[in-house]
Design a protein around this motif. Structure first.
Motif, PDB file in Angstrom:
ATOM      1  N   PRO A  71       0.810  -1.229   0.000  1.00  0.00           N
ATOM      2  CA  PRO A  71       0.000   0.000   0.000  1.00  0.00           C
ATOM      3  C   PRO A  71       0.843   1.279   0.000  1.00  0.00           C
ATOM      4  CG  PRO A  71      -0.897  -1.574   1.561  1.00  0.00           C
ATOM      5  CD  PRO A  71       0.425  -2.123   1.098  1.00  0.00           C
ATOM      6  N   ALA A  72       1.969   1.269   0.682  1.00  0.00           N
ATOM      7  CA  ALA A  72       2.821   2.466   0.713  1.00  0.00           C
ATOM      8  C   ALA A  72       3.394   2.747  -0.668  1.00  0.00           C
ATOM      9  CB  ALA A  72       3.951   2.287   1.731  1.00  0.00           C
ATOM     10  N   TYR A  73       3.934   1.718  -1.298  1.00  0.00           N
ATOM     11  CA  TYR A  73       4.504   1.907  -2.638  1.00  0.00           C
ATOM     12  C   TYR A  73       3.423   2.260  -3.655  1.00  0.00           C
ATOM     13  CZ  TYR A  73       8.975   0.052  -1.002  1.00  0.00           C
ATOM     14  OH  TYR A  73      10.165  -0.132  -0.335  1.00  0.00           O
ATOM     15  N   ALA A  74       2.284   1.592  -3.584  1.00  0.00           N
ATOM     16  CA  ALA A  74       1.184   1.874  -4.515  1.00  0.00           C
ATOM     17  C   ALA A  74       0.652   3.293  -4.314  1.00  0.00           C
ATOM     18  CB  ALA A  74       0.061   0.861  -4.340  1.00  0.00           C
ATOM     19  N   GLY A  75       0.527   3.705  -3.064  1.00  0.00           N
ATOM     20  CA  GLY A  75       0.064   5.060  -2.767  1.00  0.00           C
ATOM     21  C   GLY A  75       1.037   6.111  -3.273  1.00  0.00           C
ATOM     22  N   PHE A 107       3.188   5.692  -5.776  1.00  0.00           N
ATOM     23  CA  PHE A 107       3.097   5.681  -7.241  1.00  0.00           C
ATOM     24  C   PHE A 107       1.898   6.500  -7.706  1.00  0.00           C
ATOM     25  CE2 PHE A 107       1.604   4.023 -11.279  1.00  0.00           C
ATOM     26  CZ  PHE A 107       2.768   3.979 -12.032  1.00  0.00           C
ATOM     27  N   ALA A 108       0.745   6.273  -7.086  1.00  0.00           N
ATOM     28  CA  ALA A 108      -0.478   6.995  -7.472  1.00  0.00           C
ATOM     29  C   ALA A 108      -0.333   8.501  -7.217  1.00  0.00           C
ATOM     30  CB  ALA A 108      -1.683   6.440  -6.724  1.00  0.00           C
ATOM     31  N   ALA A 109       0.207   8.864  -6.075  1.00  0.00           N
ATOM     32  CA  ALA A 109       0.379  10.289  -5.755  1.00  0.00           C
ATOM     33  C   ALA A 109       1.340  10.948  -6.740  1.00  0.00           C
ATOM     34  CB  ALA A 109       0.896  10.451  -4.328  1.00  0.00           C
ATOM     35  N   ALA A 110       2.421  10.253  -7.088  1.00  0.00           N
ATOM     36  CA  ALA A 110       3.396  10.811  -8.027  1.00  0.00           C
ATOM     37  C   ALA A 110       2.799  10.931  -9.426  1.00  0.00           C
ATOM     38  CB  ALA A 110       4.657   9.948  -8.055  1.00  0.00           C
ATOM     39  N   LEU A 111       2.001   9.959  -9.827  1.00  0.00           N
ATOM     40  CA  LEU A 111       1.352  10.013 -11.129  1.00  0.00           C
ATOM     41  C   LEU A 111       0.401  11.196 -11.202  1.00  0.00           C
ATOM     42  CD1 LEU A 111       0.144   7.125 -13.275  1.00  0.00           C
ATOM     43  CD2 LEU A 111      -1.403   9.006 -12.884  1.00  0.00           C
ATOM     44  N   VAL A 112      -0.459  11.327 -10.212  1.00  0.00           N
ATOM     45  CA  VAL A 112      -1.425  12.433 -10.199  1.00  0.00           C
ATOM     46  C   VAL A 112      -0.702  13.782 -10.112  1.00  0.00           C
ATOM     47  CG1 VAL A 112      -3.292  13.501  -8.870  1.00  0.00           C
ATOM     48  CG2 VAL A 112      -3.319  11.036  -9.294  1.00  0.00           C
ATOM     49  N   ALA A 113       0.371  13.833  -9.326  1.00  0.00           N
ATOM     50  CA  ALA A 113       1.107  15.095  -9.173  1.00  0.00           C
ATOM     51  C   ALA A 113       1.727  15.564 -10.487  1.00  0.00           C
ATOM     52  CB  ALA A 113       2.198  14.938  -8.119  1.00  0.00           C
ATOM     53  N   ALA A 114       2.015  14.648 -11.393  1.00  0.00           N
ATOM     54  CA  ALA A 114       2.619  15.021 -12.668  1.00  0.00           C
ATOM     55  C   ALA A 114       1.589  15.435 -13.708  1.00  0.00           C
ATOM     56  CB  ALA A 114       3.443  13.858 -13.222  1.00  0.00           C
ATOM     57  N   THR A 115       0.334  15.188 -13.437  1.00  0.00           N
ATOM     58  CA  THR A 115      -0.704  15.607 -14.367  1.00  0.00           C
ATOM     59  C   THR A 115      -1.119  17.032 -14.020  1.00  0.00           C
ATOM     60  OG1 THR A 115      -2.545  14.796 -13.019  1.00  0.00           O
ATOM     61  CG2 THR A 115      -1.543  13.220 -14.560  1.00  0.00           C
ATOM     62  N   ILE A 116      -2.103  17.515 -14.702  1.00  0.00           N
ATOM     63  CA  ILE A 116      -2.589  18.872 -14.461  1.00  0.00           C
ATOM     64  C   ILE A 116      -3.334  18.951 -13.122  1.00  0.00           C
ATOM     65  CG2 ILE A 116      -4.039  20.708 -15.444  1.00  0.00           C
ATOM     66  CD1 ILE A 116      -1.503  20.060 -17.028  1.00  0.00           C
ATOM     67  N   LEU A 117      -3.701  17.809 -12.558  1.00  0.00           N
ATOM     68  CA  LEU A 117      -4.417  17.787 -11.280  1.00  0.00           C
ATOM     69  C   LEU A 117      -3.454  18.124 -10.140  1.00  0.00           C
ATOM     70  CD1 LEU A 117      -6.419  14.485 -11.856  1.00  0.00           C
ATOM     71  CD2 LEU A 117      -7.221  16.833 -12.186  1.00  0.00           C
ATOM     72  N   PRO A 118      -3.939  18.807  -9.115  1.00  0.00           N
ATOM     73  CA  PRO A 118      -3.055  19.173  -8.002  1.00  0.00           C
ATOM     74  C   PRO A 118      -2.817  17.995  -7.055  1.00  0.00           C
ATOM     75  CG  PRO A 118      -5.260  20.052  -7.630  1.00  0.00           C
ATOM     76  CD  PRO A 118      -5.271  19.400  -8.990  1.00  0.00           C
TER      77      PRO A 118
END
Length: 150
Positions: free
Chosen positions: A6-10, A12-23
């Motif tokens: 869960p830590a690694y998946a979380g 990964f997801a946070a880093a992916l979203v952070a690189a998109t236009i979403l905050p």
């Protein structure tokens, strides 16, 4: 070292979203996981980097295939941000992608790179250098600050 899925998946997801236009802020999660200890710092940097680069690739795809829709109200990149990124790219060229990790201008730069049809291989290489470098810097700084030595 523990493999906390869960830590690694979380992360990964946070880093992916952070690189998109979403905050989003993946750096805070990375620092928290590093400070908590028990997880492999190299794996954390690799997971965060992979997610962040993938998010930038999504921006490139958005720019490459959907930029003609940018004047619609629902389009995630505002015209002023797009114009600012075009200006930045116009001044600094493809090398500006090394700064895709920067707040405010970084994400629009990756969309502009897609709109300007920057070669995807070159795009991934330059964006990866900047984003991996940023996460390595954060990890080394955090480990030095929390442990006193890296």
């Amino acid at each position: 070292m523990d493999f906390d899925v869960p830590a690694y998946a979380g992360l990964f997801a946070a880093a992916l979203v952070a690189a998109t236009i979403l905050p989003a802020q993946s750096e805070i999660l990375l620092v928290t996981l590093l400070a908590r200890g028990g997880l492999d710092p190299v794996a954390l940097v690799a997971v965060a980097s992979a997610g962040n680069v993938l998010g930038s690739i999504l921006n490139w795809v958005l720019g490459r295939f959907l930029i003609h829709l940018r004047h619609h109200r629902w389009f995630p990149l505002k015209p002023a941000a797009y114009d600012r990124a075009v200006g930045w790219y116009g001044r600094h060229g493809v090398w500006s992608l090394l700064l895709a990790w920067l707040p405010i201008v970084g994400d629009p730069l990756t969309v502009v790179a897609g709109a300007l049809r920057v070669d995807l291989t070159r795009f991934i290489l330059l964006v990866s250098i900047g984003k991996i470098g940023r996460y390595v810097f954060i990890a080394v700084s955090t480990l030095w600050w929390t442990d006193g030595a890296v």
